[in-house]
Design a protein around this motif. Structure first.
Motif, PDB file in Angstrom:
ATOM      1  N   LEU A   1       1.203   4.082 -11.440  1.00 14.45           N
ATOM      2  CA  LEU A   1       2.019   3.874 -10.259  1.00 14.45           C
ATOM      3  C   LEU A   1       3.493   3.960 -10.633  1.00 14.45           C
ATOM      4  O   LEU A   1       3.892   3.564 -11.707  1.00 14.45           O
ATOM      5  N   ALA A   2       4.268   4.455  -9.698  1.00 11.24           N
ATOM      6  CA  ALA A   2       5.712   4.503  -9.871  1.00 11.24           C
ATOM      7  C   ALA A   2       6.308   3.304  -9.134  1.00 11.24           C
ATOM      8  O   ALA A   2       6.375   3.289  -7.913  1.00 11.24           O
ATOM      9  N   SER A   3       6.723   2.287  -9.874  1.00 10.55           N
ATOM     10  CA  SER A   3       7.140   1.047  -9.235  1.00 10.55           C
ATOM     11  C   SER A   3       8.381   1.150  -8.356  1.00 10.55           C
ATOM     12  O   SER A   3       8.438   0.454  -7.347  1.00 10.55           O
ATOM     13  N   PRO A   4       9.390   1.964  -8.620  1.00  7.53           N
ATOM     14  CA  PRO A   4      10.515   1.992  -7.672  1.00  7.53           C
ATOM     15  C   PRO A   4      10.117   2.502  -6.284  1.00  7.53           C
ATOM     16  O   PRO A   4      10.694   2.089  -5.287  1.00  7.53           O
ATOM     17  N   GLU A   5       9.122   3.370  -6.198  1.00  7.51           N
ATOM     18  CA  GLU A   5       8.703   3.927  -4.912  1.00  7.51           C
ATOM     19  C   GLU A   5       7.665   3.073  -4.208  1.00  7.51           C
ATOM     20  O   GLU A   5       7.316   3.322  -3.067  1.00  7.51           O
ATOM     21  N   VAL A   8       6.147  -2.768   0.146  1.00  8.19           N
ATOM     22  CA  VAL A   8       5.265  -3.706   0.828  1.00  8.19           C
ATOM     23  C   VAL A   8       5.923  -4.086   2.155  1.00  8.19           C
ATOM     24  O   VAL A   8       7.113  -4.385   2.201  1.00  8.19           O
ATOM     25  N   SER A   9       5.137  -4.054   3.230  1.00  9.32           N
ATOM     26  CA  SER A   9       5.614  -4.451   4.549  1.00  9.32           C
ATOM     27  C   SER A   9       4.612  -5.447   5.119  1.00  9.32           C
ATOM     28  O   SER A   9       3.436  -5.131   5.262  1.00  9.32           O
ATOM     29  N   VAL A  10       5.064  -6.643   5.447  1.00  3.68           N
ATOM     30  CA  VAL A  10       4.178  -7.698   5.938  1.00  3.68           C
ATOM     31  C   VAL A  10       4.598  -8.079   7.352  1.00  3.68           C
ATOM     32  O   VAL A  10       5.774  -8.318   7.614  1.00  3.68           O
ATOM     33  N   ALA A  11       3.620  -8.122   8.262  1.00  2.00           N
ATOM     34  CA  ALA A  11       3.845  -8.542   9.636  1.00  2.00           C
ATOM     35  C   ALA A  11       2.928  -9.729   9.930  1.00  2.00           C
ATOM     36  O   ALA A  11       2.165 -10.161   9.064  1.00  2.00           O
ATOM     37  N   ALA A  12       2.977 -10.230  11.146  1.00  2.00           N
ATOM     38  CA  ALA A  12       2.188 -11.410  11.506  1.00  2.00           C
ATOM     39  C   ALA A  12       0.691 -11.186  11.359  1.00  2.00           C
ATOM     40  O   ALA A  12      -0.040 -12.090  10.954  1.00  2.00           O
ATOM     41  N   HIS A  13       0.191  -9.964  11.654  1.00  2.00           N
ATOM     42  CA  HIS A  13      -1.252  -9.731  11.653  1.00  2.00           C
ATOM     43  C   HIS A  13      -1.721  -8.642  10.694  1.00  2.00           C
ATOM     44  O   HIS A  13      -2.896  -8.260  10.726  1.00  2.00           O
ATOM     45  N   ASN A  14      -0.833  -8.099   9.888  1.00  2.04           N
ATOM     46  CA  ASN A  14      -1.271  -7.097   8.920  1.00  2.04           C
ATOM     47  C   ASN A  14      -0.229  -6.933   7.833  1.00  2.04           C
ATOM     48  O   ASN A  14       0.854  -7.500   7.877  1.00  2.04           O
ATOM     49  N   ALA A  15      -0.601  -6.134   6.844  1.00  6.62           N
ATOM     50  CA  ALA A  15       0.307  -5.817   5.743  1.00  6.62           C
ATOM     51  C   ALA A  15       0.058  -4.372   5.340  1.00  6.62           C
ATOM     52  O   ALA A  15      -1.058  -3.873   5.450  1.00  6.62           O
ATOM     53  N   ALA A  16       1.110  -3.709   4.902  1.00 11.79           N
ATOM     54  CA  ALA A  16       0.984  -2.330   4.424  1.00 11.79           C
ATOM     55  C   ALA A  16       1.602  -2.242   3.041  1.00 11.79           C
ATOM     56  O   ALA A  16       2.676  -2.796   2.789  1.00 11.79           O
ATOM     57  N   VAL A  17       0.905  -1.570   2.153  1.00 12.80           N
ATOM     58  CA  VAL A  17       1.388  -1.360   0.799  1.00 12.80           C
ATOM     59  C   VAL A  17       1.502   0.141   0.596  1.00 12.80           C
ATOM     60  O   VAL A  17       0.529   0.871   0.767  1.00 12.80           O
ATOM     61  N   GLY A  18       2.692   0.606   0.250  1.00 15.46           N
ATOM     62  CA  GLY A  18       2.904   2.019  -0.045  1.00 15.46           C
ATOM     63  C   GLY A  18       2.911   2.224  -1.546  1.00 15.46           C
ATOM     64  O   GLY A  18       3.639   1.544  -2.269  1.00 15.46           O
ATOM     65  N   LEU A  19       2.061   3.123  -2.010  1.00 13.03           N
ATOM     66  CA  LEU A  19       1.950   3.388  -3.441  1.00 13.03           C
ATOM     67  C   LEU A  19       2.399   4.810  -3.740  1.00 13.03           C
ATOM     68  O   LEU A  19       2.203   5.711  -2.936  1.00 13.03           O
ATOM     69  N   ALA A  20       2.970   5.018  -4.891  1.00 10.61           N
ATOM     70  CA  ALA A  20       3.390   6.353  -5.323  1.00 10.61           C
ATOM     71  C   ALA A  20       2.900   6.569  -6.744  1.00 10.61           C
ATOM     72  O   ALA A  20       2.925   5.657  -7.571  1.00 10.61           O
ATOM     73  N   PRO A  28      -5.689  14.197  -6.626  1.00 17.72           N
ATOM     74  CA  PRO A  28      -5.780  13.225  -5.526  1.00 17.72           C
ATOM     75  C   PRO A  28      -6.426  11.921  -5.975  1.00 17.72           C
ATOM     76  O   PRO A  28      -7.219  11.893  -6.911  1.00 17.72           O
ATOM     77  N   TRP A  29      -6.054  10.848  -5.324  1.00 16.48           N
ATOM     78  CA  TRP A  29      -6.720   9.573  -5.540  1.00 16.48           C
ATOM     79  C   TRP A  29      -8.054   9.621  -4.829  1.00 16.48           C
ATOM     80  O   TRP A  29      -8.159  10.079  -3.706  1.00 16.48           O
ATOM     81  N   GLU A  30      -9.111   9.160  -5.473  1.00 15.17           N
ATOM     82  CA  GLU A  30     -10.438   9.180  -4.882  1.00 15.17           C
ATOM     83  C   GLU A  30     -10.761   7.892  -4.145  1.00 15.17           C
ATOM     84  O   GLU A  30     -11.466   7.900  -3.140  1.00 15.17           O
ATOM     85  N   LYS A  31     -10.267   6.761  -4.662  1.00 11.77           N
ATOM     86  CA  LYS A  31     -10.625   5.477  -4.058  1.00 11.77           C
ATOM     87  C   LYS A  31      -9.559   4.438  -4.378  1.00 11.77           C
ATOM     88  O   LYS A  31      -8.692   4.664  -5.230  1.00 11.77           O
ATOM     89  N   PHE A  32      -9.626   3.309  -3.695  1.00 14.41           N
ATOM     90  CA  PHE A  32      -8.785   2.165  -3.999  1.00 14.41           C
ATOM     91  C   PHE A  32      -9.592   0.899  -3.766  1.00 14.41           C
ATOM     92  O   PHE A  32     -10.596   0.912  -3.056  1.00 14.41           O
ATOM     93  N   CYS A  33      -9.171  -0.175  -4.387  1.00 14.64           N
ATOM     94  CA  CYS A  33      -9.834  -1.471  -4.234  1.00 14.64           C
ATOM     95  C   CYS A  33      -8.818  -2.490  -3.743  1.00 14.64           C
ATOM     96  O   CYS A  33      -7.647  -2.428  -4.102  1.00 14.64           O
ATOM     97  N   PHE A  34      -9.264  -3.421  -2.910  1.00 12.42           N
ATOM     98  CA  PHE A  34      -8.384  -4.457  -2.397  1.00 12.42           C
ATOM     99  C   PHE A  34      -9.161  -5.742  -2.238  1.00 12.42           C
ATOM    100  O   PHE A  34     -10.378  -5.741  -2.165  1.00 12.42           O
ATOM    101  N   GLY A  35      -8.453  -6.843  -2.189  1.00 14.56           N
ATOM    102  CA  GLY A  35      -9.088  -8.139  -1.990  1.00 14.56           C
ATOM    103  C   GLY A  35      -8.152  -9.269  -2.344  1.00 14.56           C
ATOM    104  O   GLY A  35      -7.029  -9.053  -2.799  1.00 14.56           O
TER     105      GLY A  35
END
Length: 91
Positions: A1-5, A8-20, A28-35
């Motif tokens: 991962l490229a950390s400067p790029e 993270v965006s957090v709202a009341a009902h969700n969160a988005a993480v942008g990865l580079a 291409p990335w085949e899969k991701f894991c979260f939890g």
């Protein structure tokens, strides 16, 4: 991962993480894991032709599938994937 790029965006009902990808990382990335923690991760696949084919193989044709059923399965081809749309051709 490229950390400067990475973002993270957090709202009341969700969160988005942008990865580079880091420079030099290709393909291409085949899969991701979260939890919540490493012991409870869920796996999700990115949309690709291989992942769609694999999903359809398990859904449309269980392990005891006949050859004639294999020949009549639809061909699904992932044509294009962008942030706001995906094009899939079904034959």
């Amino acid at each position: 991962l490229a950390s400067p790029e990475t973002s993270v965006s957090v709202a009341a009902h969700n969160a988005a993480v942008g990865l580079a990808k880091a420079p030099g990382s290709t393909g291409p990335w085949e899969k991701f894991c979260f939890g919540l923690d490493a012991s409870a991760l869920q796996e999700r696949l990115f949309v690709s032709e291989e992942n769609v084919d694999g999903f359809l193989d398990t859904v449309l044709c269980p392990s005891v599938c006949s050859q004639s059923a294999l020949e009549t399965q639809p061909l699904i081809e992932v044509l294009d994937v962008t942030e706001d749309r995906i094009q899939i051709r079904l034959k």
